[in-house]
Design an enzyme around this catalytic site. Sequence first.
Site, PDB file in Angstrom:
ATOM      1  N   GLU A  60       0.812  -1.228   0.000  1.00 30.29           N
ATOM      2  CA  GLU A  60       0.000   0.000   0.000  1.00 30.29           C
ATOM      3  C   GLU A  60       0.840   1.270   0.000  1.00 30.29           C
ATOM      4  OE1 GLU A  60      -0.743  -2.649   1.865  1.00 30.29           O
ATOM      5  OE2 GLU A  60      -2.730  -3.249   1.172  1.00 30.29           O
ATOM      6  N   HIS A 129     -10.675  -5.071   9.821  1.00 35.57           N
ATOM      7  CA  HIS A 129     -11.334  -4.776   8.546  1.00 35.57           C
ATOM      8  C   HIS A 129     -12.580  -3.913   8.743  1.00 35.57           C
ATOM      9  CE1 HIS A 129      -8.778  -7.871   6.767  1.00 35.57           C
ATOM     10  NE2 HIS A 129      -9.205  -7.515   5.582  1.00 35.57           N
TER      11      HIS A 129
END
Lengths: 329, 350
Positions: A60, A129
């Site tokens: 990322e 998440h």
Amino acid sequence: MAQMMYWEAIRRAHDEELAHDPLVIAMGEDIGVAGGTYKATQGLYEKYGPERIIDTPISENGYTGIGIGASFVGVKPIIEIMSVNFAWLATDQIVNTAAKVRYMSGGQLTAPIVIRSPGGTAHQLGAQHSARMEKVFMGIAGLRVVTPSNPRQAYGLLKSAVRCEDPVFINEHELMYNLKGEVPDEEYFHPLEGSEVARPGRDVTLLGYNISVHWCLQAAEILAREHGIEAEVLDLYALSPLDRAGIRASVARTHKAVVVEEAEAPVGVGAEVMAVLNEECFFDLDAPPRRVSAANVPIPYNHALEKAAIPNARDVVAAVLGLFPGRNN
Amino acid sequence: MNVMPGYVREEGMSEQSTSLLSVTDKKRLLREMLYARRFEERCYEAYVERKIGGFLHLYSGQEACAHGVLEAARPGFDYVITGYRDHIHAIKCGADPREVMAELYGKETGSSRGRGGSMHIFDVKHRFMGGYALVGGPFPLAAGIAKGIKMKGGEEISICFLGDAANNQGTFHESLNMAKIWNLPVLYVCENNLYGIGTRIDRSTAVLEQYKRAAAYDIPAGQADGQDVEAVYAAAVQAVEHVRSGNGPYFLELKTYRYRGHSMSDSNAYRSKDEEREWLKRDPIQILRNRLIDANALTLDEFKAMDREILDQIENDVVKFAEESPEPAVEDLEKYVLAENDPYVHGGRQ
């Protein structure tokens, strides 16, 4: 006006901007061959090819930095971070580079990137998440933060974000990709600043953004039907810069305010809006403003616990009734 | 571990070439490196005088690295990006030394209009894409610039200068991996000065020879003596040629040493005076100067005259400009945070 889903609106914005400018690219994990986790880039790999629809490795911070570097020389990257929880890994490049490069170069260089990412609590995805990050990014000077609550905004905000010279973080929501709504048939650029009255009302202002706009709208229906209270719902689709004038104007009409956010309260969007209410709306308020926020916990896996952690329309109704003594029967 | 200059290994190093650069080029490079040294030492003085604030990272000792590599590239055409030890890279790219000094003084006439400081020199018109203060931050930015070059079909290459310690950041691995899989025109130059702030490389890094680490990403790599500008140049010619020809990324390690501390707040207590003395014997400016004198291409008097002329120019032109330049206006504090008058902020054309 066509009805389309939130993900279709985002996909359409991608498609139009990719067609408009050969230097627009999309990058992220599984966005190309796989078509995107939420289908936001479905079919675009086939149409625009691997040089422009880029499947990245799971890196990322690295690919966000590559997007930023490309933007230095005229490329307009739309970077998808699969879940906002993973954007924590990219905060170095987003915060230290994208947000600051215009300032620290004295205006010579800018990073016109778009970072899209779904935040929020979906269905039992667990603590890593289910996080929300908008409150982190809205506190960073040099970064714009917008968060669409419906397909029209999702389409128009992405279109404007791609064209804008500033780095823009678009906070989406995992539960909203299949939300249906009207999107103009003609090309539409939504403002990156301001707010929208999602429902007019005279008795109280409910301030929401992204998914909490929907809780506010549900709460407003209940308040009108069951309690005779007409709530105005203000959709804060722009979190940075925040529409202070829009907040002032609504509260000047209603004299009461409840801020509704999916995230935990400390140092949050609600806290920032409360500061605006305190500093700029104090003498317009008839009652202390309230916040409706998530419990201050990592989001639990267990379904009942997860539900208990996240607010809903009933929590908004209860908070509003607290502002109307004698009417909570 | 032996960190004396002899530590510079011969095996695997690029062939030193004495024939690639003309005498004129060598004399110009000598002047540029001497200018760089005098510029940095003058910054030191200004810092002690408190004319320069913040953190100040000086390049003294490493001059052959930036000069040798960029001599082989096309400064002002190729894109260059680096970390916080950035003054000299900017100047070699074409930045006006007066503007660099004015930036250190925090003046409105500075390269970044006084908003950046020593660690954030930018000169985009000369394609110096900035100095960045997060160790390893420029790795992906350089790859991104290379992606942009590739998309636009340009002949430029992207060159990223960073120190050895940056190779222990995740961005090193992520960026080299992506640069390779996407075949990006980026040259990574590792100026291995043996220390990450105050921690010596053998205490922080499993693989001491930095060029070997590029093999993990199947990226060709070379190593050269970073104190010898001709050796750097020879290695860089091959590296630049590789990248510009569309062969993808290249990694070049240069063995070097910084004379000053990591920054001005560093007293070098972590390394021995013997070690420093040994490295001073391999000073990049002296090496080139002596070589030119030995070849009867330069006299010591000419060198001294060159030095006096440089000192005079730095004092009476560069420092004077910085001293006399105006401060930024406080009213402009919030300028440059976001774009001004961007139509899409308000929805663009409707």
